[in-house]
Design a protein around this motif. Sequence first.
Motif, PDB file in Angstrom:
ATOM      1  N   GLY A  30       0.893  -1.037   0.135  1.00  0.00           N
ATOM      2  CA  GLY A  30       0.097  -0.142  -0.123  1.00  0.00           C
ATOM      3  C   GLY A  30       0.793   1.461   0.145  1.00  0.00           C
ATOM      4  O   GLY A  30       2.177   1.264  -0.025  1.00  0.00           O
ATOM      5  N   PRO A  31       0.162   2.527   0.162  1.00  0.00           N
ATOM      6  CA  PRO A  31       1.096   3.594   0.079  1.00  0.00           C
ATOM      7  C   PRO A  31       2.032   3.648   1.293  1.00  0.00           C
ATOM      8  O   PRO A  31       1.883   3.125   2.400  1.00  0.00           O
ATOM      9  N   HIS A  32       3.042   4.382   1.083  1.00  0.00           N
ATOM     10  CA  HIS A  32       4.349   4.729   2.131  1.00  0.00           C
ATOM     11  C   HIS A  32       4.911   6.083   1.904  1.00  0.00           C
ATOM     12  O   HIS A  32       4.453   6.877   0.708  1.00  0.00           O
ATOM     13  N   HIS A  33       5.331   6.511   2.813  1.00  0.00           N
ATOM     14  CA  HIS A  33       5.925   7.912   2.879  1.00  0.00           C
ATOM     15  C   HIS A  33       7.510   7.656   2.880  1.00  0.00           C
ATOM     16  O   HIS A  33       8.146   8.885   2.735  1.00  0.00           O
ATOM     17  N   TYR A  34       7.928   6.562   2.474  1.00  0.00           N
ATOM     18  CA  TYR A  34       9.594   6.409   2.132  1.00  0.00           C
ATOM     19  C   TYR A  34       9.762   6.879   0.794  1.00  0.00           C
ATOM     20  O   TYR A  34       9.173   6.722  -0.048  1.00  0.00           O
ATOM     21  N   ASN A  35      11.350   7.489   0.742  1.00  0.00           N
ATOM     22  CA  ASN A  35      11.811   7.404  -0.594  1.00  0.00           C
ATOM     23  C   ASN A  35      12.270   6.179  -0.933  1.00  0.00           C
ATOM     24  O   ASN A  35      12.240   5.149  -0.325  1.00  0.00           O
ATOM     25  N   ASP A  36      12.880   6.305  -2.446  1.00  0.00           N
ATOM     26  CA  ASP A  36      13.208   4.858  -2.947  1.00  0.00           C
ATOM     27  C   ASP A  36      14.082   4.085  -2.296  1.00  0.00           C
ATOM     28  O   ASP A  36      13.867   3.052  -2.159  1.00  0.00           O
ATOM     29  N   GLN A  37      15.384   4.875  -1.798  1.00  0.00           N
ATOM     30  CA  GLN A  37      16.367   4.173  -0.901  1.00  0.00           C
ATOM     31  C   GLN A  37      15.738   3.744   0.311  1.00  0.00           C
ATOM     32  O   GLN A  37      16.104   2.315   0.769  1.00  0.00           O
ATOM     33  N   GLN A  38      15.073   4.391   1.017  1.00  0.00           N
ATOM     34  CA  GLN A  38      14.485   4.050   2.268  1.00  0.00           C
ATOM     35  C   GLN A  38      13.615   2.681   2.302  1.00  0.00           C
ATOM     36  O   GLN A  38      13.515   1.755   2.818  1.00  0.00           O
ATOM     37  N   TRP A  39      12.761   2.582   1.134  1.00  0.00           N
ATOM     38  CA  TRP A  39      11.945   1.624   0.757  1.00  0.00           C
ATOM     39  C   TRP A  39      12.683   0.388   0.353  1.00  0.00           C
ATOM     40  O   TRP A  39      12.089  -0.893   0.806  1.00  0.00           O
ATOM     41  N   GLN A  40      13.639   0.306   0.145  1.00  0.00           N
ATOM     42  CA  GLN A  40      14.499  -0.906  -0.212  1.00  0.00           C
ATOM     43  C   GLN A  40      14.808  -1.526   1.110  1.00  0.00           C
ATOM     44  O   GLN A  40      14.955  -2.545   0.952  1.00  0.00           O
ATOM     45  N   VAL A  41      15.022  -0.832   2.045  1.00  0.00           N
ATOM     46  CA  VAL A  41      15.339  -1.240   3.377  1.00  0.00           C
ATOM     47  C   VAL A  41      13.951  -1.914   3.955  1.00  0.00           C
ATOM     48  O   VAL A  41      14.044  -2.711   4.464  1.00  0.00           O
ATOM     49  N   VAL A  42      12.822  -0.959   3.974  1.00  0.00           N
ATOM     50  CA  VAL A  42      11.672  -1.459   4.638  1.00  0.00           C
ATOM     51  C   VAL A  42      11.147  -2.768   4.082  1.00  0.00           C
ATOM     52  O   VAL A  42      10.696  -3.579   4.665  1.00  0.00           O
ATOM     53  N   ARG A  43      11.292  -2.576   2.544  1.00  0.00           N
ATOM     54  CA  ARG A  43      10.536  -3.829   2.082  1.00  0.00           C
ATOM     55  C   ARG A  43      11.544  -5.184   2.123  1.00  0.00           C
ATOM     56  O   ARG A  43      10.989  -6.504   2.333  1.00  0.00           O
ATOM     57  N   ARG A  44      12.651  -5.136   2.347  1.00  0.00           N
ATOM     58  CA  ARG A  44      13.527  -6.171   2.810  1.00  0.00           C
ATOM     59  C   ARG A  44      12.937  -6.706   4.157  1.00  0.00           C
ATOM     60  O   ARG A  44      13.053  -7.882   4.467  1.00  0.00           O
ATOM     61  N   ILE A  45      12.862  -5.818   5.048  1.00  0.00           N
ATOM     62  CA  ILE A  45      12.405  -6.100   6.254  1.00  0.00           C
ATOM     63  C   ILE A  45      11.004  -6.700   6.195  1.00  0.00           C
ATOM     64  O   ILE A  45      10.857  -7.780   6.883  1.00  0.00           O
TER      65      ILE A  45
END
Length: 223
Positions: A30-45
């Motif tokens: 769904g929607p999120h407030h992370y930038n592209d690089q931050q999202w790479q971290v979050v989605r791996r988590i």
Amino acid sequence: MTSNIVTEQLTDAGRRIEHDSFAIVDREAGPHHYNDQQWQVVRRIIHASADFEFNGLVRFHPEAVAAGLLAIRRGAPIVADVEMICVGLSTPRLDYFGVATHHFIADADVIAQAKAENSTRAVQAMRKAQQLNLLDGGIIAIGNAPTALLEVVRMTSDGLIKPALVIGMPVGFVSAAESKALASELRDIPWMVIDGRKGGSTLVVAAIHALLALAEAEQTQLG
């Protein structure tokens, strides 16, 4: 599709499964407030835990990802609170950047000092890392022990150390949420934290693997 080589799975089948998993996370998060690089971290988590609540629970100092990438490119050490983090990290990926990992939680002198001071092994392990000059410019990775994170916050606040990045993701019920809240108040030290009680060594490993992948992609782009 990424052009990474070192930080990818070693077989075509493994790469397809991982890429398909990331695509599912991207689609279902769904929607999120992370930038592209931050999202790479979050989605791996999220990928490591199958828990979409981390979309929002993971928070970043504005300079966290950039500081982590620079530290990795420089071959800065990673100091973990527990052995599990060091074991979980990919040796070939670390070796590619010349990054060494360290943990001192089970060292005899650490145990003896913790008993003598009636503190925890995690606190004494961080103090030993400081004495060995591993924390200045290093990445501190905490996934298990809130007392380790509290000690790191104390040492940074007292001006004793200046790590490149603090990854504070201890799991638990006693001081876990509080330690991460305090870490997120650090202004001059970049940090990544998971709010609340959730966390764990597996998630720290996922975050570091994300940074390693980003570092390789950045290196490829720079030629």
